[in-house]
Design a protein around this motif. Sequence first.
Motif, mmCIF file in Angstrom:
data_model
loop_
_atom_site.group_PDB
_atom_site.id
_atom_site.type_symbol
_atom_site.label_atom_id
_atom_site.label_comp_id
_atom_site.label_asym_id
_atom_site.label_seq_id
_atom_site.Cartn_x
_atom_site.Cartn_y
_atom_site.Cartn_z
ATOM 1 N N LEU A 264 -32.482 -14.882 -38.366
ATOM 2 C CA LEU A 264 -32.774 -13.694 -37.572
ATOM 3 C C LEU A 264 -31.556 -12.787 -37.469
ATOM 4 O O LEU A 264 -31.667 -11.564 -37.619
ATOM 5 N N PHE A 265 -30.391 -13.379 -37.245
ATOM 6 C CA PHE A 265 -29.175 -12.568 -37.156
ATOM 7 C C PHE A 265 -28.868 -11.896 -38.491
ATOM 8 O O PHE A 265 -28.441 -10.736 -38.530
ATOM 9 N N ALA A 266 -29.095 -12.600 -39.601
ATOM 10 C CA ALA A 266 -28.831 -12.024 -40.918
ATOM 11 C C ALA A 266 -29.739 -10.833 -41.190
ATOM 12 O O ALA A 266 -29.292 -9.798 -41.712
ATOM 13 N N VAL A 267 -31.018 -10.966 -40.837
ATOM 14 C CA VAL A 267 -31.970 -9.868 -41.070
ATOM 15 C C VAL A 267 -31.600 -8.657 -40.219
ATOM 16 O O VAL A 267 -31.565 -7.512 -40.701
ATOM 17 N N VAL A 268 -31.312 -8.890 -38.931
ATOM 18 C CA VAL A 268 -30.970 -7.784 -38.039
ATOM 19 C C VAL A 268 -29.675 -7.110 -38.483
ATOM 20 O O VAL A 268 -29.569 -5.870 -38.500
ATOM 21 N N ALA A 269 -28.666 -7.898 -38.858
ATOM 22 C CA ALA A 269 -27.390 -7.327 -39.293
ATOM 23 C C ALA A 269 -27.561 -6.498 -40.567
ATOM 24 O O ALA A 269 -26.933 -5.435 -40.723
ATOM 25 N N THR A 270 -28.417 -6.964 -41.478
ATOM 26 C CA THR A 270 -28.641 -6.200 -42.718
ATOM 27 C C THR A 270 -29.345 -4.882 -42.419
ATOM 28 O O THR A 270 -28.989 -3.832 -42.977
ATOM 29 N N TYR A 271 -30.323 -4.912 -41.539
ATOM 30 C CA TYR A 271 -30.996 -3.667 -41.159
ATOM 31 C C TYR A 271 -30.033 -2.703 -40.477
ATOM 32 O O TYR A 271 -30.124 -1.485 -40.658
ATOM 33 N N LEU A 272 -29.101 -3.233 -39.685
ATOM 34 C CA LEU A 272 -28.112 -2.370 -39.038
ATOM 35 C C LEU A 272 -27.194 -1.721 -40.072
ATOM 36 O O LEU A 272 -26.810 -0.551 -39.933
ATOM 37 N N LEU A 273 -26.826 -2.464 -41.117
ATOM 38 C CA LEU A 273 -26.001 -1.883 -42.181
ATOM 39 C C LEU A 273 -26.756 -0.781 -42.918
ATOM 40 O O LEU A 273 -26.186 0.276 -43.230
ATOM 41 N N VAL A 274 -28.034 -1.034 -43.210
ATOM 42 C CA VAL A 274 -28.844 -0.008 -43.872
ATOM 43 C C VAL A 274 -28.983 1.219 -42.977
ATOM 44 O O VAL A 274 -28.891 2.367 -43.439
ATOM 45 N N ALA A 275 -29.184 0.990 -41.671
ATOM 46 C CA ALA A 275 -29.277 2.108 -40.736
ATOM 47 C C ALA A 275 -27.954 2.861 -40.644
ATOM 48 O O ALA A 275 -27.938 4.089 -40.480
ATOM 49 N N LEU A 276 -26.847 2.148 -40.746
ATOM 50 C CA LEU A 276 -25.538 2.810 -40.709
ATOM 51 C C LEU A 276 -25.376 3.763 -41.883
ATOM 52 O O LEU A 276 -24.871 4.885 -41.720
ATOM 53 N N PHE A 277 -25.817 3.338 -43.062
ATOM 54 C CA PHE A 277 -25.691 4.197 -44.241
ATOM 55 C C PHE A 277 -26.696 5.346 -44.229
ATOM 56 O O PHE A 277 -26.355 6.472 -44.613
ATOM 57 N N SER A 278 -27.928 5.073 -43.808
ATOM 58 C CA SER A 278 -28.977 6.093 -43.899
ATOM 59 C C SER A 278 -29.030 7.015 -42.689
ATOM 60 O O SER A 278 -29.190 8.234 -42.835
ATOM 61 N N LEU A 279 -28.904 6.454 -41.478
ATOM 62 C CA LEU A 279 -28.969 7.265 -40.258
ATOM 63 C C LEU A 279 -27.599 7.509 -39.646
ATOM 64 O O LEU A 279 -27.349 8.585 -39.095
ATOM 65 N N GLY A 280 -26.726 6.527 -39.725
ATOM 66 C CA GLY A 280 -25.398 6.682 -39.131
ATOM 67 C C GLY A 280 -24.598 7.807 -39.753
ATOM 68 O O GLY A 280 -23.840 8.506 -39.062
ATOM 69 N N THR A 281 -24.757 7.999 -41.061
ATOM 70 C CA THR A 281 -24.044 9.096 -41.717
ATOM 71 C C THR A 281 -24.530 10.452 -41.209
ATOM 72 O O THR A 281 -23.726 11.372 -41.006
ATOM 73 N N LEU A 282 -25.837 10.570 -40.998
ATOM 74 C CA LEU A 282 -26.384 11.823 -40.468
ATOM 75 C C LEU A 282 -25.917 12.063 -39.038
ATOM 76 O O LEU A 282 -25.545 13.191 -38.680
ATOM 77 N N ILE A 283 -25.931 11.017 -38.221
ATOM 78 C CA ILE A 283 -25.498 11.166 -36.829
ATOM 79 C C ILE A 283 -24.017 11.515 -36.760
ATOM 80 O O ILE A 283 -23.596 12.388 -35.986
ATOM 81 N N GLY A 284 -23.210 10.847 -37.581
ATOM 82 C CA GLY A 284 -21.782 11.154 -37.588
ATOM 83 C C GLY A 284 -21.494 12.581 -38.001
ATOM 84 O O GLY A 284 -20.645 13.260 -37.401
ATOM 85 N N PHE A 285 -22.221 13.059 -39.017
ATOM 86 C CA PHE A 285 -22.026 14.440 -39.452
ATOM 87 C C PHE A 285 -22.465 15.423 -38.380
ATOM 88 O O PHE A 285 -21.788 16.425 -38.121
#
Length: 379
Positions: A191-212
């Motif tokens: 469960l932790f591995a799945v959640v952490a991977t989704y957070l990494l994907v969200a960081l690249f896809s949504l986090g970049t937009l939010i940071g910009f």
Amino acid sequence: MTMDTRPQEPTVRSAERLGWGAAVGNVIQMELRQRLRTRSWYVMLAVWFVVIGLVTWGSVASYNTLAGDDLLFGPGRFVFEAVVGFVLFFGLLVAPAMSASTVSGDRAGGTLAIVQVTLATPGQLLTGKWLASWIAALGFLVAALPYIVLAVVLGGLDVPGLVVFVLMVAVELGVVCALGTAVSAIASRTLFAVVATYLLVALFSLGTLIGFALTAPLTMTTVPANRAVYPDEEPLVEEGFTDWSPLRCTGPMVPQETLDTRSTYWMLAANPFVVVADAVPHPEKPPYDPDDPETWAPDGIMTSISTGVRYLQQPPETNVECAHGQLTYQDREDDDSKGTPVWPLGLGIQIAVAAALFAWGRQRLVAPAARLPRGTRVA
């Protein structure tokens, strides 16, 4: 009767004789056999095929509504970019689920230790599981190929752009699967591995937009400009200007606020959609004639993303009409396609993060382990 005392050929070959590629191939074969045994895999592909069909139908209908039925440019590229964009979006959701449980699932089931004592090294084991999850993720891309062929038949699509699009989507799926496999080896719980991977994907896809978006107001600057005169203010329409472009600049220079995103646009580079869209060369279209509506065709989703990122690299004067007393509207469309490609930087960042996690995950698979977290099942 005499016994043969000659040394027998070992039944299990050594790791050196087996070869790195052969060991990885055995792991891939084992993983794919386990995946193909489940009926849910085929059900997911069938549902995905139907969903892509609905996306294709909606894209064609949207194109005909926006641009009309009698255009000189076919809807092929528009439909293709919509399908590829949706495949990438869906792949970013499915790939973590398929890769983040490859190692942690075996650890939870008590079967990881059995594989660790074989001749496969930790690097071979991790690489094989990554490639197997990547191949499984590519199945969704293969399921979309009939609709990609349909986009080619509809016209308006260049073959080099098609090949680059498909290859870049495949590469992005591979990067996400590498992230999931590495996190799966690092984490002790699935469960932790799945959640952490989704957070990494969200960081690249949504986090970049939010940071910009959060840093954009910090780039506010001023540009001297005067007032632009538009056709609705004067009856004279000079040759070379469309109905919405300004005729001339007049009045005193006053400072006008605008954004200078040249120092922050790089934050969007690691976004998977930006990487895929920016890697494809911009298609060449005949010039738009305002007197002939049939010469207009809407850009696809991915082309619009690439154009937007390139435009963010332009100086702030591009955003202000009559900056320094000069008309800037005429050069604005040409400026959209200018700028440095950002996809090499973005892909490099993604690969660097995946490689660092991969090295950490390999270290976690070294047996015998010096220390195991409490509650870890060995066998």
